[in-house]
Each structure stands twice: as C-alpha cells, then as structure tokens.
Design a protein around this motif. Structure first.
Motif, PDB file in Angstrom:
ATOM      1  N   LYS A   1       0.812  -1.206   0.000  1.00 50.91           N
ATOM      2  CA  LYS A   1       0.000   0.000   0.000  1.00 50.91           C
ATOM      3  C   LYS A   1       0.852   1.264   0.000  1.00 50.91           C
ATOM      4  CE  LYS A   1      -3.857  -2.195   2.420  1.00 50.91           C
ATOM      5  NZ  LYS A   1      -4.682  -2.218   3.642  1.00 50.91           N
ATOM      6  N   LEU A   2       2.142   1.135   0.313  1.00 48.19           N
ATOM      7  CA  LEU A   2       3.001   2.314   0.341  1.00 48.19           C
ATOM      8  C   LEU A   2       3.048   3.013  -1.004  1.00 48.19           C
ATOM      9  CD1 LEU A   2       6.107   1.406   2.522  1.00 48.19           C
ATOM     10  CD2 LEU A   2       4.260   2.995   3.041  1.00 48.19           C
ATOM     11  N   ILE A   3       2.913   2.259  -2.089  1.00 47.44           N
ATOM     12  CA  ILE A   3       2.927   2.863  -3.426  1.00 47.44           C
ATOM     13  C   ILE A   3       1.751   3.821  -3.581  1.00 47.44           C
ATOM     14  CG2 ILE A   3       2.628   2.401  -5.889  1.00 47.44           C
ATOM     15  CD1 ILE A   3       4.334   0.024  -5.622  1.00 47.44           C
ATOM     16  N   LEU A   4       0.565   3.387  -3.142  1.00 47.86           N
ATOM     17  CA  LEU A   4      -0.614   4.255  -3.220  1.00 47.86           C
ATOM     18  C   LEU A   4      -0.435   5.504  -2.371  1.00 47.86           C
ATOM     19  CD1 LEU A   4      -3.500   1.604  -3.080  1.00 47.86           C
ATOM     20  CD2 LEU A   4      -2.604   2.810  -5.080  1.00 47.86           C
ATOM     21  N   VAL A   5       0.161   5.334  -1.208  1.00 44.56           N
ATOM     22  CA  VAL A   5       0.434   6.489  -0.346  1.00 44.56           C
ATOM     23  C   VAL A   5       1.423   7.425  -1.032  1.00 44.56           C
ATOM     24  CG1 VAL A   5       1.396   7.236   1.874  1.00 44.56           C
ATOM     25  CG2 VAL A   5      -0.028   5.192   1.765  1.00 44.56           C
ATOM     26  N   GLY A   6       2.469   6.848  -1.628  1.00 43.31           N
ATOM     27  CA  GLY A   6       3.468   7.649  -2.331  1.00 43.31           C
ATOM     28  C   GLY A   6       2.869   8.426  -3.488  1.00 43.31           C
ATOM     29  N   ILE A   7       2.013   7.768  -4.278  1.00 40.98           N
ATOM     30  CA  ILE A   7       1.350   8.440  -5.395  1.00 40.98           C
ATOM     31  C   ILE A   7       0.490   9.593  -4.879  1.00 40.98           C
ATOM     32  CG2 ILE A   7      -0.417   8.177  -7.189  1.00 40.98           C
ATOM     33  CD1 ILE A   7       0.612   5.303  -7.568  1.00 40.98           C
TER      34      ILE A   7
END
Length: 302
Positions: free
Chosen positions: A152-158
C-alpha cells in the motif's frame, strides 16, 4: 509583445533546464546524507546566494515584516510542504512511476488555475496540448525504470506526489496574484532561507544529525543544487509576476524537466542510456511545446 513572449519563453526554458539538472545532483549527493537534511541545507544556502542580489537589501526585513503573511505562506508551501511531500512520496514509489506523477505537474497547475484565475481558463486546445505533453513525459519516464512495486506504500506515495503537484499549483497562483507587494528576489531569498531552516530542523527528530567529512562530489553536488535553486526560483517568481503571463501556459514548459533530466543523466551518469521509447517521448513533448508557442503567438497576431 512578441519580444516579451520570446523573453518569457527563453527564461522559462532556462529555469526548467536548471531544474532538470537537479536529478543528477541529487543522485550524486544523496548517498552521503539524508533526504530532508540535504534539502534543508540546499535551500538555506540558495536563499543566502540570492540575498546579495536583492536591490532592496536595506528594506529586506521591512518588506518581509510588512508582507509576512505572503512570505510565510510561500515559505510553508513552496519549500517546507512541497519538499517534505516530494522526498517522502518519491521514496515510496518506483522511479518511473514517480517521474510520471511528478511530470504531470502542469496538468494539476492548469486545473488549479482554471478555478482560481479568471483569465486562465482551460480550453479544448490547451487541454489537448497538455495531454500531448504528458504523453511524452510518460514515455520518457517509462525508460527510467520499472512501474512494479509492492504494498500500500505505493498508493500512499502516489497520493503524496499528487498533493505535491496540487500544492505547486496553489503556490504559483499565490505568487502570480501578488504582483507588486514583494519583489521576486526578496520572496525567493526569504522563503528559501526560512524554509530550508524549517526542513533541517524538521529532519532532526526523523533522520537524526549526520555531521561527518564527505567526499568532494557531495560538496560539488550541494553547491550546484544550491545555485540552480537560487537561479531557477528567482527566474520563475519573476515570470509569475509579469503582467500577461498565464500560470498554466508558463507551467507547460515544466514538461521539459523530465526530458532534459534524462538527457543530463545519459551524459553524466555511466549507468544511464537512451532508448527508442524515451526519444519518441521527447519528440512528442517537444511537439506539444511547439503547439503551445504557436497558439500563443496566434493570439498576439489577433
């Protein structure tokens, strides 16, 4: 009028070329330090570099105190919030994906300008030019690395990088509306000195303090990054305050940042090489900027 447009285009390209070279500088310097501390020191030095060139040096502090609300908002948004979100977000996503989201900045600026500036509305032609430029940025960015990632870190990063783009749009609008209150060099210098100090202090409880002797390439990268920030932001703030300059049109030139960032990387970094996809993206991005220039000159003729 044509001369003024040409001057604006030249200075916008110059500022974007300076920003494009930041990728190489960050990649060289970052292995020897931590992200927020590196950014804090960089912007603090940048603000000090601009200070001697402010023609209003005697009135420097008076101007800041008189217009402290504008200076504070720009400091908070442009330096502290922007780079806190940027460095945190970029560390959570794959390189190519991060470059695409960051490269889509002009799209978000155009949307913010559409709702905030009565003379800067989005038209179908402008939307088409922006989407064409974004397509080129995507192709260039895909060459930089993988889109795959985990968790989920990718979604947070985006989400953080999108917030960075929206924040940049609002900052540009604030500077553009503040035409005559704070001179561009004073605003650039003050926002970077205070913003850099805020970033550095904010980094201490998160990253700790790291004082140690570093190799020459770190100091060379820091010096270049400090200079380019001082020059690019001063140019950009000056252009935003120019009468007749539209925020969305000006920010379209930021599409060349990932393009020339890739070119500088190919020249200066041994593990970076061009390919067909990235070259096609550069041609498409260049075409979008040519169309923007053509449409703007057509308006002047009318």
């Amino acid at each position: 009028m044509r001369t003024k447009l040409s001057s604006t285009i030249f200075l916008a390209i110059l500022a974007c070329l300076l920003w494009a070279s930041a990728f190489v500088g960050i990649k060289i310097g970052l292995p020897y330090t931590t992200p927020l501390q590196f950014a804090g020191i960089r912007f603090f030095i940048s603000g000090l570099i601009i200070l001697p060139f402010c023609s209003q040096r005697r009135d420097y502090f008076r101007l800041i105190l008189k217009n402290w609300k504008v200076v504070f908002v720009i400091t908070l948004l442009q330096t502290f919030v922007h780079y806190s979100l940027f460095y945190t977000g970029i560390s959570m996503v794959p390189g190519a994906l991060g470059a695409i989201v960051v490269g889509s900045g002009p799209v978000f600026v155009a949307i913010v300008a559409h709702f905030s500036m009565p003379d800067d509305k989005m038209s179908l032609k402008k939307a088409g030019v922006i989407l064409l430029g974004l397509t080129g940025v995507v192709l260039v960015s895909l060459e930089r690395g993988s889109l795959s990632g985990e968790g989920k870190l990718i979604l947070v990063g985006i989400a953080l990088l999108i917030l960075t783009n929206i924040n940049s749009g609002f900052t540009n609008i604030i500077v553009a509306k503040d035409k005559d209150k704070v001179p561009p060099l004073v605003l650039s210098s003050a926002s970077m000195i205070v913003g850099g100090l805020m970033l550095f202090l904010f980094s201490i409880p998160i990253e700790g303090l790291h004082f140690s002797a570093k190799p020459f390439e770190y100091y060379a990268a820091l010096a270049w990054l400090s200079f380019l920030s001082a020059a690019a932001f001063s140019i950009w703030f000056t252009l935003l305050k120019r009468p007749g300059v539209k925020v969305s049109d000006l920010n379209m030139w930021k599409f060349i940042i990932p393009v020339f960032g890739a070119i500088f990387a190919w020249i200066l970094l041994p593990d970076e090489h061009p390919d067909v996809l990235s070259i096609a993206g550069m041609i498409i991005t260049g075409s979008s900027l040519f169309l923007l220039n053509y449409l703007n000159r057509k308006k002047i003729v009318r």
